[in-house]
Design an enzyme around this catalytic site. Sequence first.
Site, PDB file in Angstrom:
ATOM      1  N   ASP A   1       2.752  -1.798  -6.200  1.00  0.00           N
ATOM      2  CA  ASP A   1       1.888  -2.781  -6.847  1.00  0.00           C
ATOM      3  C   ASP A   1       0.456  -2.769  -6.333  1.00  0.00           C
ATOM      4  OD1 ASP A   1       3.262  -3.965  -4.392  1.00  0.00           O
ATOM      5  OD2 ASP A   1       1.625  -5.380  -4.765  1.00  0.00           O
TER       6      ASP A   1
ATOM      7  N   THR B   1       2.433  -4.588   3.611  1.00  0.00           N
ATOM      8  CA  THR B   1       1.183  -4.177   3.020  1.00  0.00           C
ATOM      9  C   THR B   1       0.182  -4.921   3.891  1.00  0.00           C
ATOM     10  OG1 THR B   1       2.241  -4.332   0.857  1.00  0.00           O
ATOM     11  CG2 THR B   1      -0.141  -4.344   0.872  1.00  0.00           C
TER      12      THR B   1
ATOM     13  N   ARG C   1       6.048   7.801  -5.645  1.00  0.00           N
ATOM     14  CA  ARG C   1       6.235   6.414  -6.073  1.00  0.00           C
ATOM     15  C   ARG C   1       4.956   5.618  -5.832  1.00  0.00           C
ATOM     16  NH1 ARG C   1       5.949   1.183  -3.133  1.00  0.00           N
ATOM     17  NH2 ARG C   1       7.275  -0.294  -4.233  1.00  0.00           N
ATOM     18  N   ILE C   2       4.550   4.922  -6.880  1.00  0.00           N
ATOM     19  CA  ILE C   2       3.387   4.046  -6.774  1.00  0.00           C
ATOM     20  C   ILE C   2       3.884   2.608  -6.831  1.00  0.00           C
ATOM     21  CG2 ILE C   2       1.290   3.267  -7.987  1.00  0.00           C
ATOM     22  CD1 ILE C   2       0.792   6.155  -8.807  1.00  0.00           C
TER      23      ILE C   2
ATOM     24  N   THR D   1       1.784  -9.092  -1.449  1.00  0.00           N
ATOM     25  CA  THR D   1       2.572  -8.203  -0.610  1.00  0.00           C
ATOM     26  C   THR D   1       4.045  -8.481  -0.843  1.00  0.00           C
ATOM     27  OG1 THR D   1       3.200  -7.703   1.679  1.00  0.00           O
ATOM     28  CG2 THR D   1       2.253  -9.878   1.284  1.00  0.00           C
ATOM     29  N   GLY D   2       4.869  -7.463  -0.630  1.00  0.00           N
ATOM     30  CA  GLY D   2       6.296  -7.659  -0.828  1.00  0.00           C
ATOM     31  C   GLY D   2       6.881  -6.511  -1.611  1.00  0.00           C
ATOM     32  N   LYS D   3       7.873  -6.802  -2.449  1.00  0.00           N
ATOM     33  CA  LYS D   3       8.565  -5.766  -3.190  1.00  0.00           C
ATOM     34  C   LYS D   3       7.729  -5.377  -4.419  1.00  0.00           C
ATOM     35  CE  LYS D   3      11.922  -3.090  -4.107  1.00  0.00           C
ATOM     36  NZ  LYS D   3      12.898  -3.488  -5.106  1.00  0.00           N
ATOM     37  N   GLY D   4       7.172  -4.181  -4.334  1.00  0.00           N
ATOM     38  CA  GLY D   4       6.212  -3.764  -5.353  1.00  0.00           C
ATOM     39  C   GLY D   4       6.692  -3.897  -6.780  1.00  0.00           C
TER      40      GLY D   4
END
Lengths: 327, 322
Positions: free
Chosen positions: B219, B188, B216-217, B238-241
Site C-alpha cells: 500500500d 512501515t 509484490r507491491i 501502516t499495517g497489512k498492505g
Amino acid sequence: MGRWAIAVHGGAGVDPNLPQQRQEEAKQLLTRCLNLGISALRSNLPAIDVVELVVRELESDPLFNSGRGSALTEKGTVEMEASIMDGTKRRCGAVSGLTTVKNPISLARLVMEKSPHSYLAFSGAEEFARQQGVELVQNDYFITEENVGMLKLAKETNSILFDYRVPLETCSAGAAAAMDSTLKMNGLPISVYAPETVGCVAVDSEGRCAAATSTGGLMNKMTGRIGDSPLIGAGTYACDLCGISCTGEGEAIIRGTLARDVAAVMEYKGLGLLEAVDFVIKERLDEGKAGLIAVSRNGEVTCRFNSNGMFRGCATEDGFMEVGIWD
Amino acid sequence: MGWAIALHGGAGDISLSMPPERRLPREAALRHCLRIGVDALQTQKHPLDVVELVVRELENHPNFNAGKGSVLTTVGTVEMEACIMDGKKNCGAVSGLTTVVNPVSLARLVMEKTPHIYLAFEGAEYFAREQGVETVNSSHFVTPENVERLKQAKEANRVQIDYTQPIQKDGKTENPIADGDGDSQIGTVGCVAVDGNGNLAAATSTGGLVNKMVGRIGDTPIIGAGTYANSLCAVSATGKGESIIRGTVARDVAALMEFKGLSLREAAAYVVEECVPKGKVGLVAVSASGEVTMPFNTTGMFRACATEDGYSEIAIWPSVQE
C-alpha cells in the site's frame, strides 16, 4: 437492483484529425466488445467474469493501447499493466511491468485469486505468470508498426520541446505537423498521443459491480513508469455501490484518486452515480484531462470526460445502447 | 493553528512482553526522530522537507522495516518502496528498490524531476543512478533479525506461499509468527507534518511484508492507500498492505472530512475501526489546523507526535485513555 448494465472504453484524448476509417474501426470494436459483454450478462455470468472477458478482447485487438497495440516505452519495448476489482468484498488484483503476458487483465485476476497479495510487478509478476501457466509470447507480439512510427514522432517532438536550437524545418514533416497541434495530452501533441487504456465496468442482475482496466501506458514513457491503470482507487475501483474505470492523463488521475472519489462521493455525500461522476470530472481533475466509465448497483451507467473525445460504449438491460468518440 | 507532526515505525502484533533491551532503543529512535522533525518545523522548514528528513532517519535506523532493516522477500532479498505527497497533491512514489539508501528521497526526485509520479524496479534503479543518489550493495539493508524472521515465516507459512495450492485469503494473517523479539512484523515507517500556514505533507517508506513474493507491491507507494495529502490533512498508514489498498485508507480519512464534515480525529478513527479488518491497520495524520491523531487497531504501533502548543507523546501500545 436486478438490472444489468455495462460500459467499455478504449481511452480518452482522441486526435480530432483521426481518419474516418479509424473512427469506424474503433466504433466497430467497441460495439463488438459491448455485445460480448451483453451476451455474458444475459447468460448470468457474474460482473467480475464479464469485465475480464471484455478487457481480454480489447487487449487482443491491436487497435487500442493495451496488450497488442500497446504504446511503447522510450526504449521501444512494451510494459503493460492492469487491474481488476470485484465490488463484492472489494477484492482486487493488479499487475505492472509485464512484457510477455498475452492478457494482462487475466494475470491481474490471478493475482487477486491465487496469490496472497494484491499487486505484483515486473520480474516477480512474470515469474508468477509462468507458474500459473498463462499464455506467454515474445515482447514483439505486442508491438505494432504504427506505434513504432508514433514513438519516433513522440521522440522528435519531445526533443523539439526541449531543444529550441533545432530549427523546425529540419524535423520530419510529421513532427512539424504534430507541433502545430495545440491539443496536448500528458505533454504529447494529441496526434502522437496513444489514448491510454481500455476498460470495462459492469453490474450484473444480482447488483454486483466490477471494474477492469488495462494499458500499455504513456507513449515514450521512462521504463519502470507506472500509471494510474494498476492503482486501485486511481484508475480502477469497485465496491458494492459502483464500478469505475478511468483513462487519460495518468498523473492527474492518480492525484485525483479519481475512481475512489466517485464511490466516496456516493458513499459519504449520498450523491447518485451521475451526480458523483459529474462532480469528480469537474472538480477533481484541476488542469488534467481524463474520462471515466461507471455503473451503479441500480443498473445505471454513465461515461464522462473533459478530454477531447473518448472511445466508449455503454448498454443497459432495457435496450439502451450507444457507442461514441466525441462529445 | 500551529505546526504539528506525527511519525510511526509500524503497526502490528507488537508483543506486550517486549524486553527493555528491545523496547528502549526503539523508543529512543522515535524520540530522536521526533526531535529532528520538531526542530525542523521550529526553524520554518517546509513540511515536505520535514517529512522527508524524518523518514530518511527512520529508514537509516535498522530496527524499523524500511531502508536498512527492511524485511526480506521470499528469496531473501530486499525490495523497498516509498511515497511522498504534499497538500497541493504533488506526489512521487517508488517500488522495487534494491540499492538506494533512502527510498523516500528517490520518491521525492520522481515527483520533482520527472513528468511521472511512480517509477519501479529496474527503471527506478536506473533513475537513481542518473540522479546520483546514494546507492550501496543491497546486503547493506539486510539485518540478522530479518534473516531469522524470514526463516520463521517460511517454516510457518509453507502452505500459503505455495500458490499452486488454493489460497485462503480471508481472515488469516499471512505471518503468524511468534514475535517475542518485539518487532513489528508488518511495519512501515512514516511521517506527516503541517506548519503554521496549513502546508501539509506525508511520507511513507517500507520493506514490505516478510516473505513476500518477489515483485509484490504493497500500500505504501499507492496514492490514497498508504499515503495521501490534500489541503485538509496528511496521512501515512501502516499495517497489512492488502487491507489498506482495498480500504483506500489514507484517501478515506480526507474524504470523510471533506464529504461528511468529520473532524480529523473522527475520520481517522472511523476508517481504522469500520473500514478495515481488526488487527491490520494503523495510521498517523495531521490536519491543516494543526490537529494530530494516531489511531490503530493492532496490538501496538510505534509512534510519536508533537504539536506547537507543547503536547508530545511517544508510545508503542494503546495509552490508558484509548
